[in-house]
Write a protein that holds these residues in place. Structure first.
Motif, PDB file in Angstrom:
ATOM      1  N   HIS A  48      -0.738   4.189  -2.362  1.00 23.92           N
ATOM      2  CA  HIS A  48      -1.716   5.207  -2.774  1.00 23.92           C
ATOM      3  C   HIS A  48      -3.031   5.080  -2.000  1.00 23.92           C
ATOM      4  O   HIS A  48      -4.123   5.097  -2.576  1.00 23.92           O
ATOM      5  N   LEU A  49      -2.912   4.969  -0.689  1.00 25.24           N
ATOM      6  CA  LEU A  49      -4.081   4.807   0.165  1.00 25.24           C
ATOM      7  C   LEU A  49      -4.403   6.058   0.979  1.00 25.24           C
ATOM      8  O   LEU A  49      -5.235   6.005   1.885  1.00 25.24           O
ATOM      9  N   THR A  50      -3.782   7.177   0.662  1.00 24.54           N
ATOM     10  CA  THR A  50      -4.010   8.373   1.467  1.00 24.54           C
ATOM     11  C   THR A  50      -5.458   8.858   1.369  1.00 24.54           C
ATOM     12  O   THR A  50      -6.020   9.305   2.367  1.00 24.54           O
ATOM     13  N   ARG A  51      -6.059   8.771   0.205  1.00 29.73           N
ATOM     14  CA  ARG A  51      -7.465   9.192   0.065  1.00 29.73           C
ATOM     15  C   ARG A  51      -8.393   8.269   0.852  1.00 29.73           C
ATOM     16  O   ARG A  51      -9.350   8.729   1.477  1.00 29.73           O
ATOM     17  N   ASN A  52      -8.100   6.982   0.816  1.00 31.10           N
ATOM     18  CA  ASN A  52      -8.923   6.046   1.583  1.00 31.10           C
ATOM     19  C   ASN A  52      -8.781   6.316   3.074  1.00 31.10           C
ATOM     20  O   ASN A  52      -9.758   6.228   3.823  1.00 31.10           O
ATOM     21  N   PHE A  53      -7.564   6.621   3.506  1.00 33.16           N
ATOM     22  CA  PHE A  53      -7.341   6.925   4.913  1.00 33.16           C
ATOM     23  C   PHE A  53      -8.062   8.208   5.297  1.00 33.16           C
ATOM     24  O   PHE A  53      -8.650   8.287   6.374  1.00 33.16           O
ATOM     25  N   LEU A  54      -8.037   9.210   4.417  1.00 31.52           N
ATOM     26  CA  LEU A  54      -8.769  10.447   4.672  1.00 31.52           C
ATOM     27  C   LEU A  54     -10.265  10.164   4.816  1.00 31.52           C
ATOM     28  O   LEU A  54     -10.913  10.686   5.727  1.00 31.52           O
TER      29      LEU A  54
END
Length: 82
Positions: A48-54
């Motif tokens: 669940h790291l997609t927001r951090n990557f964004l």
């Protein structure tokens, strides 16, 4: 406290990716991000790291290291990998 540890893990992976692939110029950052998404996209979804990557991509955009189109391209690619 946990989100900080998770984001540190993301940044650590990306910095290791940049180091081991021998990217040496700002011009190569978009290609490095593209390759990072291909190699670690599933892990980003699983943890669940997609927001951090964004957020990381937006920071790169703010510093003029990548274009807005690259941000859209990388996020779209992440969503198709899910």
């Amino acid at each position: 406290m946990i989100p900080v540890l998770i984001s540190d893990t993301l940044l650590t992976k990306q910095y290791k990716h940049l180091y081991f692939c021998r990217y040496i110029a700002d011009l190569q950052i978009s290609e490095a991000c593209r390759q990072f998404v291909e190699e670690h996209g599933k892990m980003l979804h699983e943890k669940h790291l997609t927001r951090n990557f964004l957020l990381h991509l937006i920071n790169l955009y703010d510093f003029n290291l990548i274009h807005a189109g690259h941000v859209q391209e990388f996020i779209k690619r992440l969503h198709t990998m899910a």
